[in-house]
Design a protein around this motif. Sequence first.
Motif, PDB file in Angstrom:
ATOM      1  N   LEU A   1      30.291  35.557 -19.680  1.00 38.34           N
ATOM      2  CA  LEU A   1      30.774  35.091 -20.973  1.00 38.34           C
ATOM      3  C   LEU A   1      30.441  36.138 -22.028  1.00 38.34           C
ATOM      4  CD1 LEU A   1      29.499  31.460 -20.502  1.00 38.34           C
ATOM      5  CD2 LEU A   1      31.918  32.105 -20.651  1.00 38.34           C
ATOM      6  N   LYS A   2      31.469  36.665 -22.648  1.00 35.73           N
ATOM      7  CA  LYS A   2      31.282  37.678 -23.689  1.00 35.73           C
ATOM      8  C   LYS A   2      31.661  37.068 -25.039  1.00 35.73           C
ATOM      9  CE  LYS A   2      32.372  42.482 -24.863  1.00 35.73           C
ATOM     10  NZ  LYS A   2      31.077  43.121 -24.598  1.00 35.73           N
ATOM     11  N   LYS A   3      30.709  37.071 -25.953  1.00 36.63           N
ATOM     12  CA  LYS A   3      30.939  36.452 -27.258  1.00 36.63           C
ATOM     13  C   LYS A   3      31.919  37.293 -28.063  1.00 36.63           C
ATOM     14  CE  LYS A   3      28.269  33.993 -30.767  1.00 36.63           C
ATOM     15  NZ  LYS A   3      26.901  33.703 -31.260  1.00 36.63           N
ATOM     16  N   GLU A   4      32.993  36.659 -28.517  1.00 39.06           N
ATOM     17  CA  GLU A   4      34.001  37.372 -29.306  1.00 39.06           C
ATOM     18  C   GLU A   4      33.880  37.061 -30.794  1.00 39.06           C
ATOM     19  OE1 GLU A   4      37.777  36.360 -27.468  1.00 39.06           O
ATOM     20  OE2 GLU A   4      37.622  38.165 -26.217  1.00 39.06           O
ATOM     21  N   GLN A   5      33.529  35.840 -31.083  1.00 38.22           N
ATOM     22  CA  GLN A   5      33.240  35.430 -32.451  1.00 38.22           C
ATOM     23  C   GLN A   5      32.359  34.188 -32.386  1.00 38.22           C
ATOM     24  OE1 GLN A   5      36.954  34.501 -34.380  1.00 38.22           O
ATOM     25  NE2 GLN A   5      37.777  33.470 -32.598  1.00 38.22           N
ATOM     26  N   GLU A   6      31.944  33.695 -33.510  1.00 37.66           N
ATOM     27  CA  GLU A   6      31.040  32.553 -33.519  1.00 37.66           C
ATOM     28  C   GLU A   6      31.640  31.379 -32.741  1.00 37.66           C
ATOM     29  OE1 GLU A   6      27.441  31.018 -34.066  1.00 37.66           O
ATOM     30  OE2 GLU A   6      28.074  32.993 -34.772  1.00 37.66           O
ATOM     31  N   ASN A   7      30.893  30.920 -31.733  1.00 38.57           N
ATOM     32  CA  ASN A   7      31.279  29.759 -30.916  1.00 38.57           C
ATOM     33  C   ASN A   7      32.478  30.006 -29.998  1.00 38.57           C
ATOM     34  OD1 ASN A   7      29.223  28.141 -31.983  1.00 38.57           O
ATOM     35  ND2 ASN A   7      30.511  27.526 -33.716  1.00 38.57           N
ATOM     36  N   THR A   8      32.865  31.252 -29.794  1.00 41.56           N
ATOM     37  CA  THR A   8      34.010  31.545 -28.923  1.00 41.56           C
ATOM     38  C   THR A   8      33.655  32.668 -27.945  1.00 41.56           C
ATOM     39  OG1 THR A   8      35.589  30.890 -30.629  1.00 41.56           O
ATOM     40  CG2 THR A   8      36.442  32.234 -28.818  1.00 41.56           C
ATOM     41  N   TYR A   9      33.910  32.420 -26.669  1.00 39.78           N
ATOM     42  CA  TYR A   9      33.587  33.381 -25.616  1.00 39.78           C
ATOM     43  C   TYR A   9      34.836  33.693 -24.785  1.00 39.78           C
ATOM     44  CZ  TYR A   9      28.690  32.131 -26.506  1.00 39.78           C
ATOM     45  OH  TYR A   9      27.474  31.915 -27.083  1.00 39.78           O
ATOM     46  N   ARG A  10      34.851  34.899 -24.249  1.00 37.16           N
ATOM     47  CA  ARG A  10      35.848  35.248 -23.237  1.00 37.16           C
ATOM     48  C   ARG A  10      35.175  35.129 -21.874  1.00 37.16           C
ATOM     49  NH1 ARG A  10      40.547  37.583 -21.931  1.00 37.16           N
ATOM     50  NH2 ARG A  10      40.635  38.921 -20.095  1.00 37.16           N
ATOM     51  N   LEU A  11      35.874  34.510 -20.927  1.00 33.85           N
ATOM     52  CA  LEU A  11      35.301  34.271 -19.599  1.00 33.85           C
ATOM     53  C   LEU A  11      35.868  35.255 -18.579  1.00 33.85           C
ATOM     54  CD1 LEU A  11      34.580  30.881 -17.940  1.00 33.85           C
ATOM     55  CD2 LEU A  11      35.865  32.591 -16.649  1.00 33.85           C
ATOM     56  N   TRP A  12      34.976  35.828 -17.777  1.00 33.19           N
ATOM     57  CA  TRP A  12      35.341  36.706 -16.674  1.00 33.19           C
ATOM     58  C   TRP A  12      34.842  36.082 -15.372  1.00 33.19           C
ATOM     59  CZ3 TRP A  12      37.789  41.427 -17.773  1.00 33.19           C
ATOM     60  CH2 TRP A  12      37.751  41.840 -19.108  1.00 33.19           C
ATOM     61  N   ALA A  13      35.624  36.197 -14.324  1.00 42.13           N
ATOM     62  CA  ALA A  13      35.206  35.738 -13.000  1.00 42.13           C
ATOM     63  C   ALA A  13      34.676  36.918 -12.201  1.00 42.13           C
ATOM     64  CB  ALA A  13      36.384  35.097 -12.263  1.00 42.13           C
ATOM     65  N   ILE A  14      33.499  36.758 -11.607  1.00 42.62           N
ATOM     66  CA  ILE A  14      32.904  37.828 -10.810  1.00 42.62           C
ATOM     67  C   ILE A  14      32.379  37.255  -9.490  1.00 42.62           C
ATOM     68  CG2 ILE A  14      32.243  39.232 -12.809  1.00 42.62           C
ATOM     69  CD1 ILE A  14      29.332  38.154 -12.340  1.00 42.62           C
ATOM     70  N   ASP A  15      32.030  38.161  -8.592  1.00 42.08           N
ATOM     71  CA  ASP A  15      31.349  37.846  -7.335  1.00 42.08           C
ATOM     72  C   ASP A  15      32.196  36.988  -6.398  1.00 42.08           C
ATOM     73  OD1 ASP A  15      29.631  37.490  -5.259  1.00 42.08           O
ATOM     74  OD2 ASP A  15      27.891  37.024  -6.489  1.00 42.08           O
ATOM     75  N   HIS A  16      32.907  37.675  -5.515  1.00 41.02           N
ATOM     76  CA  HIS A  16      33.725  36.998  -4.508  1.00 41.02           C
ATOM     77  C   HIS A  16      33.221  37.318  -3.099  1.00 41.02           C
ATOM     78  CE1 HIS A  16      36.258  37.067  -8.133  1.00 41.02           C
ATOM     79  NE2 HIS A  16      36.645  35.877  -7.707  1.00 41.02           N
ATOM     80  N   ALA A  17      31.905  37.518  -2.997  1.00 34.76           N
ATOM     81  CA  ALA A  17      31.307  37.885  -1.713  1.00 34.76           C
ATOM     82  C   ALA A  17      31.426  36.782  -0.673  1.00 34.76           C
ATOM     83  CB  ALA A  17      29.837  38.259  -1.909  1.00 34.76           C
ATOM     84  N   GLU A  18      31.561  35.534  -1.123  1.00 31.93           N
ATOM     85  CA  GLU A  18      31.548  34.414  -0.182  1.00 31.93           C
ATOM     86  C   GLU A  18      32.886  33.689  -0.093  1.00 31.93           C
ATOM     87  OE1 GLU A  18      28.007  31.976  -0.034  1.00 31.93           O
ATOM     88  OE2 GLU A  18      26.927  33.451  -1.251  1.00 31.93           O
ATOM     89  N   VAL A  19      33.993  34.397  -0.378  1.00 32.45           N
ATOM     90  CA  VAL A  19      35.287  33.797  -0.062  1.00 32.45           C
ATOM     91  C   VAL A  19      35.407  33.700   1.458  1.00 32.45           C
ATOM     92  CG1 VAL A  19      36.396  34.655  -2.157  1.00 32.45           C
ATOM     93  CG2 VAL A  19      36.497  36.023  -0.071  1.00 32.45           C
ATOM     94  N   PHE A  20      36.351  32.921   1.924  1.00 33.88           N
ATOM     95  CA  PHE A  20      36.471  32.603   3.348  1.00 33.88           C
ATOM     96  C   PHE A  20      35.205  31.909   3.851  1.00 33.88           C
ATOM     97  CE2 PHE A  20      39.179  36.505   2.980  1.00 33.88           C
ATOM     98  CZ  PHE A  20      40.401  35.868   3.115  1.00 33.88           C
TER      99      PHE A  20
END
Length: 259
Positions: free
Chosen positions: A135-154
């Motif tokens: 979660l990267k803060k872009e402005q007060e009370n608002t975040y941009r979400l990134w998805a990471i870590d797919h080591a355990e797919v399948f």
Amino acid sequence: MIEPIAYQKKLEGKSNAHLISFSDGKDYVVKYFQTGFEKTLPNEWVSYCLARYLGLPIPFARIVDIPQSFSSQVPELAQINNTPYQFALTYIPDCQDGHQVPNIPNISNSNELASIIAFDYWLYNSDRTRKNILLKKEQENTYRLWAIDHAEVFGTYNWQIEEIEDLPVGIIKSATHQIMASFIEDENQLFDQLDIIETIPIFLIEEIVSMIPDEWMVTKEEKKAMVSSLLFRRKKILPDLMQKFVNKIYWPIHDNQHS
């Protein structure tokens, strides 16, 4: 190909990730191939390529060649079973994970959250925890979400063919999926993702899997099983799973919000 120039630190977690600066001026989270976690890098590579095609909010990644001459100078790397190629994800500074932001007021890219949920169900990623979002803060009370870590797919980081051919077809227990679902305004966004996933050409899926480096020791039979699982799940399993998710997760959350 970019080259490593400075070792920064080992990162938390079981996936053997290290922060390393490279010759392109960027820092990367580098996951090393390791015994006992043999499918981690193949899982990450296939997930990344498919996620990029689908436009998911994931950091840019690449396969990198880290010379033994570099690793041998770093105590944390010297003992690792070194193969020529590792998986490197661009490091995004000034982020927090879901544990560090327990109450998320607003997500600026909420229109992308349905794609993450559908993707996790397609590849059966049962490890979408609060640690595996940024979660990267872009402005007060608002975040941009990134998805990471797919080591355990399948299902796991060391799957066998018989496991990948019989992946679970039920609801994934994920508080993070519930958080994301609360920000999705229309359940049709989840069903729209089914149509998008269906558009991925079969030959592209085959090509992505075929590009797994030989050094990561995935057999031809295992690569074939990966492709077969992806094709089977997107056609036969994913539509039912999205309906189950809407009925059991999405609607109860939104009914409570409006009650």
